[in-house]
Design an enzyme around this catalytic site. Sequence first.
Site, PDB file in Angstrom:
ATOM      1  N   LYS A 121      31.977   5.611 -45.757  1.00 57.29           N
ATOM      2  CA  LYS A 121      33.109   6.409 -45.268  1.00 57.29           C
ATOM      3  C   LYS A 121      34.344   6.062 -46.086  1.00 57.29           C
ATOM      4  CE  LYS A 121      35.721   7.437 -41.038  1.00 57.29           C
ATOM      5  NZ  LYS A 121      35.695   7.435 -39.570  1.00 57.29           N
ATOM      6  N   ASP A 226      39.229   9.145 -29.136  1.00 62.56           N
ATOM      7  CA  ASP A 226      38.798  10.353 -29.846  1.00 62.56           C
ATOM      8  C   ASP A 226      37.327  10.585 -29.496  1.00 62.56           C
ATOM      9  OD1 ASP A 226      39.432  12.486 -31.369  1.00 62.56           O
ATOM     10  OD2 ASP A 226      39.600  11.412 -33.264  1.00 62.56           O
TER      11      ASP A 226
END
Length: 450
Positions: A121, A226
């Site tokens: 990532k 989130d």
Amino acid sequence: MKLDVDVLRYLSKDDFRVLTAVELGMRNHEIVPTELIDRIARLKHGGTYKVLKNLLKHKLLHHDSSKYDGFRLTYLGYDYLAIKTMVNKGVFVGVGRQIGVGKESDIFEVLCEDGTVLAMKLHRLGRVSFRAVKSKRDYLRHRSSYNWLYLSRLAALKEFAFMKALETHSFPVPKAVEHNRHCVVMSLVQGYPLVQVKQLQNPEVVFETILGIVVRLAEHGLIHCDFNEFNIMIDDDEKITMIDFPQMVSVSHRNAQMYFDRDVECIFKFFRKRFNLSFQESIDDNDGSNEEKDEDGRPCFSEIERSAGFLDKELAASGFTRKDEEDIQRFIEGGEEADNSDSEGDDSAEDLNESNLLPDEEHENKGKHESCEAGESVASEKEDATDENEKEENEMEDEAELNKSLNKQRQRAIAATRRGRKSLASRNSYKDKGGRSSHSSKLQKQLSGW
Ligand code: ADP
Ligand code: MG
């Protein structure tokens, strides 16, 4: 963004030396003066200038001559530095296809020497919405260290630290392997984001499992912030893995209750809409009071017992400090507040140009928080392609000019070396207020052994 790792193969040691010199220079300069890059990189015979041209050609650097002649890293340049470091450490040997585009990241498969495939990532914290830029700029203006390099690195550090800690406590998360700069390498989750799943064999079980994770997180002192269908992965056996942790907060955060309720609400809403799950009380009838939330089976934040200290102690031990947390949280919350308060009409190109947050203008199109309904589509990035073409045309015009200037500086450096003295100061108005030579030699020390 295209990540053509083949370029890595053609980049020489000198290329990386100059790229690293720009990175070091960016600790104190938004745009690193060309002459400073040359002094840090210390290549022979004015080699820096030739290398700069090559790096510019591959878009690893961006040239800026608005205030003085200088360069800054692009995301691509920063990517290559992180990837090269990972490869040198033996974490992986190759980069494969892109498997995800988040709001603030790009995710790739990477291949290890033993054939294992992992996920990499690359955080891109400057990739924020137009609206968010303004409020961030207000506080970032006074803190030069708050640039995108710093924030993206902090996001990666936080993600890595949280992933490790969560794994230790048996949460279903990817296995954290390594981090460097803005890059985190983790195990590849076999499965898909829940948002892509149209049918489940056991929606109630999956729903309960997911809700159970939110509650257990809170018991451990954490809120995901989130937690929605984009950040929950599910495999063919309906096994859940939770991802994406840079925005997590402690239950002692002043807005903890709101974040917790929002996470819970996202899950209820998604399961009701997508899988027609009905809850004891219709969510539409819910007026938001705690009592009704209890009635339709929502976990109540104030009733969750927690074992305090998890976040502070374990995460601080991992190298992610309280100051890091404050810095990144201020950035994230700055974005949320701006998203809530600013009107779109207020946005102007001028605003963006003023910002020191923006590494690549093409990335300015996404907000931080994923709403329950908003997709992680990359469509808006594509819309920016036209702007990008225009930018490239302008850059091509500038290129001839720049080549001339770099050649001149190179000739001057060669001449100075022949005369046995340091290169002359640049014609440009750049002045290093922080004591050039001491700073330069400190950076030089960091470069040695590289
Ligand atoms: P962002 O913070 O930008 O939202 P995420 O961590 O949510 O980034 O990742 C974006 C997407 O990339 C995810 O929705 C998922 O499809 C994919 N992804 C992320 N991490 C992994 C992983 N470890 N294994 C497989 N896919 C992943
Ligand atoms: Mg995400």
